[in-house]
Enzyme design. Structure first.
Site, PDB file in Angstrom:
ATOM      1  CE1 TYR A 124     -15.044 -34.671  43.476  1.00  0.00           C
ATOM      2  CE2 TYR A 124     -13.254 -36.244  43.340  1.00  0.00           C
ATOM      3  CZ  TYR A 124     -14.523 -35.838  42.974  1.00  0.00           C
ATOM      4  OH  TYR A 124     -15.263 -36.608  42.104  1.00  0.00           O
ATOM      5  CE  LYS A 190     -19.709 -26.289  30.733  1.00  0.00           C
ATOM      6  NZ  LYS A 190     -20.229 -26.991  29.552  1.00  0.00           N
ATOM      7  CG  ASP A 223     -19.584 -29.765  27.794  1.00  0.00           C
ATOM      8  OD1 ASP A 223     -18.449 -29.261  27.802  1.00  0.00           O
ATOM      9  OD2 ASP A 223     -20.616 -29.085  27.659  1.00  0.00           O
ATOM     10  CG  ASP A 247     -13.236 -39.242  40.689  1.00  0.00           C
ATOM     11  OD1 ASP A 247     -12.799 -40.373  40.424  1.00  0.00           O
ATOM     12  OD2 ASP A 247     -14.009 -39.019  41.645  1.00  0.00           O
TER      13      ASP A 247
END
Ligand code: NAD
Length: 359
Positions: A124, A190, A223, A247
């Protein structure tokens, strides 16, 4: 002494929500010296800017603001007030508690988590290279030279994650946990795939964690975190995440506790702290005295704690919990069906809370 606070009603349903919230905050007996300032589409129509300098100046002076939602019209060159605010005040931490109150219809009644989202870096950051442009071509040429070719027809977004940005957000999470009686911080990432961005975030989190020995630390791959949040939400407490995952998980959390009308937020920065609901301006309900003010009121609870008015904060939160548990004087979204005629309006919900606090 009264707390000087910048009050930004915003637009759409914002002014109704802000008015209800102000009444409830004042009913605690805590004294406020409100500096009311505009932002959003209404002031844009009058003054040609959605975020006048005097609003920013007020926030810089008071260092604390509570803000109703503001509309961002699509495709008008109109800049989002929230993006401007975040940049101008370096609001780097977005803190979103997601607690399921008794009486709310949710499949996840055990949920009581706090999401701490980094707000300035990651995908972002706005470092983007449009397909077909000269800058995009130069970047691809540079990458090809490094042995990392990218297809000619690709758009490219860059994901910067720094030591500085990671350290301050992870510290925010631990400090929030300490100040609010929380026991565990989970860092989500991740790092197995993005070794030098998410990997760095995880490395810094691991380095910072021992400075807070009274708080347990663990990490989860993003995940896996999403899977576990909906299967065992009670195992999670404070969760710290880089911007993009933060987010997404914030909205997941809002859904888990029964909807947007209940999800509060705090944006904490180096220059100021701005408290606001997760939801937007819900313009179709503007002026109807209909929408749920709980999210903004709970943002007010976060503000009271930030101002060290902990007793008042607990009283407001307990009153909200009790009115929702009773389920009588609540807005349409908290009723069994959306057309329930016993639903009360925004203002009457505030009246019910004030009555509950005064009992
Ligand atoms: P929204 O959150 O305004 O509304 C979506 C729907 O959620 C509403 O139609 C309503 O059904 C429900 N809802 C939202 N708030 C509610 C409440 N308090 N009580 C009961 N129901 C509620 O989302 P949107 O329609 O996508 O966005 C409208 C505008 O708000 C857009 O211009 C968007 O850019 C802006 N926005 C502002 C903020 C902010 O100021 N912080 C945040 C998100 C979106």
């Amino acid at each position: 002494m009264a707390h000087e606070v910048t009050l930004i009603p915003g637009d759409g349903t914002g002014p109704e929500l802000a008015d209800a919230t102000r009444r409830v905050l004042e009913a605690t007996g805590v004294e406020f010296d409100w500096d009311e300032q505009p932002a959003g589409v209404d002031v844009y129509e009058e003054e040609g800017t959605p975020f006048p300098d005097r609003t920013l100046d007020s926030l810089r002076r008071t260092k604390v603001g509570i803000k109703g939602p503001t509309t961002t019209p699509v495709g008008s060159g109109f800049r989002s007030v929230n993006v401007l605010l975040r940049k101008e005040l370096d609001l780097y931490a977005c803190i979103r508690p997601c607690k399921a109150y008794e009486g709310v219809r949710t499949r996840f009644p055990e949920t009581d988590i706090v999401i701490v989202r980094e707000n300035t870096e990651d995908l972002y950051a706005g470092i983007e290279f449009e397909k077909g442009t000269e800058d995009n071509r130069k970047l691809r040429e540079f990458l090809a030279g490094l042995g990392a070719p990218v297809r000619e027809d690709a758009g490219i977004s860059i994901k910067p994650i720094s030591v500085f940005g990671s350290e301050r957000i992870v510290r925010s999470a631990f400090e929030y946990a300490q100040a609010n009686g929380r026991t565990r911080v989970t860092a989500a990432h991740k790092a197995n795939i993005m070794k030098f961005s998410d990997g760095l975030f995880l490395e810094i989190a691991r380095q910072v964690a021992p400075d807070y020995p009274d708080i347990e630390f663990e990490d989860r791959i993003i995940d896996n975190l999403c899977n576990q949040l909906v299967s065992r939400p009670e195992e999670y407490d404070v969760i710290v995440l880089p911007n993009l995952y933060g987010d997404i998980v914030s909205d997941l959390g809002a859904g888990m506790i029964g909807g947007l009308g209940l999800a509060p937020g705090a944006n904490i920065g180096t220059e100021a702290a701005v408290f606001e609901a997760t939801h937007g301006s819900a313009p179709k309900y503007k002026g109807q005295n209909k929408v749920n003010p709980t999210a903004l009121m709970l943002s007010g609870v976060l503000m009271l704690r930030h101002l060290d008015e902990r007793d008042a904060a607990d009283r407001v939160e307990n009153a909200i919990a009790e009115v929702i548990r009773k389920g009588e004087k609540v807005t349409y979204d908290l009723k069994p069906t959306r057309d329930d005629e016993t639903a009360v309006g925004t203002s009457e919900f505030a009246d019910a809370l004030i009555e509950e606090m005064n009992q």
